[in-house]
Design a protein around this motif. Structure first.
Motif, PDB file in Angstrom:
ATOM      1  N   PHE A  79     -17.226  10.751  -6.241  1.00  0.00           N
ATOM      2  CA  PHE A  79     -16.134   9.935  -6.131  1.00  0.00           C
ATOM      3  C   PHE A  79     -15.050  10.747  -5.606  1.00  0.00           C
ATOM      4  O   PHE A  79     -14.847  11.942  -5.158  1.00  0.00           O
ATOM      5  N   SER A 102     -14.898   2.627  -3.173  1.00  0.00           N
ATOM      6  CA  SER A 102     -16.451   3.245  -3.050  1.00  0.00           C
ATOM      7  C   SER A 102     -16.788   4.350  -1.755  1.00  0.00           C
ATOM      8  O   SER A 102     -16.676   3.574  -1.056  1.00  0.00           O
ATOM      9  N   GLN A 106     -21.683   6.320  -4.251  1.00  0.00           N
ATOM     10  CA  GLN A 106     -21.419   4.771  -5.199  1.00  0.00           C
ATOM     11  C   GLN A 106     -21.871   3.431  -4.378  1.00  0.00           C
ATOM     12  O   GLN A 106     -22.139   3.006  -5.272  1.00  0.00           O
ATOM     13  N   GLU A 126     -22.326   1.949 -12.400  1.00  0.00           N
ATOM     14  CA  GLU A 126     -22.514   2.348 -11.212  1.00  0.00           C
ATOM     15  C   GLU A 126     -21.787   3.981 -11.210  1.00  0.00           C
ATOM     16  O   GLU A 126     -23.028   4.695 -10.848  1.00  0.00           O
ATOM     17  N   THR A 127     -21.128   4.234 -12.590  1.00  0.00           N
ATOM     18  CA  THR A 127     -20.874   5.906 -12.523  1.00  0.00           C
ATOM     19  C   THR A 127     -22.118   6.458 -12.701  1.00  0.00           C
ATOM     20  O   THR A 127     -21.655   7.496 -12.067  1.00  0.00           O
ATOM     21  N   THR A 130     -24.782   6.939  -9.555  1.00  0.00           N
ATOM     22  CA  THR A 130     -23.928   7.886  -8.688  1.00  0.00           C
ATOM     23  C   THR A 130     -24.031   9.227  -9.422  1.00  0.00           C
ATOM     24  O   THR A 130     -24.321   9.974  -8.126  1.00  0.00           O
TER      25      THR A 130
END
Length: 226
Positions: A79, A102, A106, A126-127, A130
């Motif tokens: 991130f 993103s 991601q 998604e978090t 990732t």
């Protein structure tokens, strides 16, 4: 009745959790069989794809997408918090013009495991994915999978299919200019084409090439794209 249903739900959730964990680990070495995005495109635009290994991808392709999509790829843990903060501030000021932030990690998580669209549920998942691929796969594998699954033209997925589609050559032979033109299409691959390249793609590809020249001397990026 309720205790029995609760036991069933707990077992189901446990099975799903173990299943997705095993799938993440397997994909450390095996390419995704298909993605939800690819399935959706197959019914409208068709499906062109051809997974290849890192050794069959030009270094220019790897460097081009980093220069275009995520110049901090080698340094973050999935991130880019500064970019996220800037995007949130921009979106608050201009809610009708949403800006994303993103990272390549991601985007890879979204394209491999999830669906397109905007929702808090999808963003939360998604978090999680990732975080997991950063932990299990590592940067080199994330970049390899990204270049195999990302859409690079209407119904065209992955760098090999894009290279064949636009330039009639394998991805291993892509030049810096050709790789930059493909990368320039990524914000909207159904609208922008690498060949014939319109004004936007041509202009953006030159900017990407300049960034490629700047990033090529970064030792951390050099390790990832080798």
């Amino acid at each position: 009745m309720i205790p029995r249903l609760w036991r069933f739900l707990k077992r189901l959730l446990l099975i799903l959790f173990i299943g997705q964990l095993v799938y993440i680990i397997v994909l450390r070495w095996v390419n995704p069989p298909i993605t939800l995005t690819q399935i959706g495109n197959a019914f409208s635009y068709g499906l062109k794809r051809d997974y290849v290994s890192r050794g069959e991808m030009s270094k220019n392709a790897r460097l081009a997408v980093i220069a275009s999509e995520d110049q901090m790829f080698a340094d973050h843990s999935g991130f880019d918090w500064k970019s996220i903060e800037k995007a949130m501030d921009y979106n608050q000021r201009k809610p009708n013009r949403i800006r994303g932030a993103s990272t390549i990690s991601q985007q890879t998580a979204k394209n491999v495991f999830l669906w397109q669209g905007r929702s808090w549920i999808r963003k939360a998942l998604e978090t999680y994915f990732t975080f997991m691929i950063e932990l299990v796969w590592g940067k080199e594998r994330i970049l390899e999978v990204y270049l195999n699954v990302i859409e690079m033209g209407p119904g065209v997925f992955g760098i090999e299919a894009a290279s064949q589609h636009y330039f009639k050559k394998p991805a291993s032979r892509l030049t810096k200019a050709e790789a930059a033109r493909i990368a320039a299409c990524l914000p909207n691959p159904k609208k922008f084409l690498a060949s014939p390249a319109g004004r936007y793609v041509s202009s953006r590809s030159f900017a990407i090439q300049r960034q490629m020249n700047n990033l090529s001397s970064d030792p951390d990026i050099a390790v990832i794209i080798q």
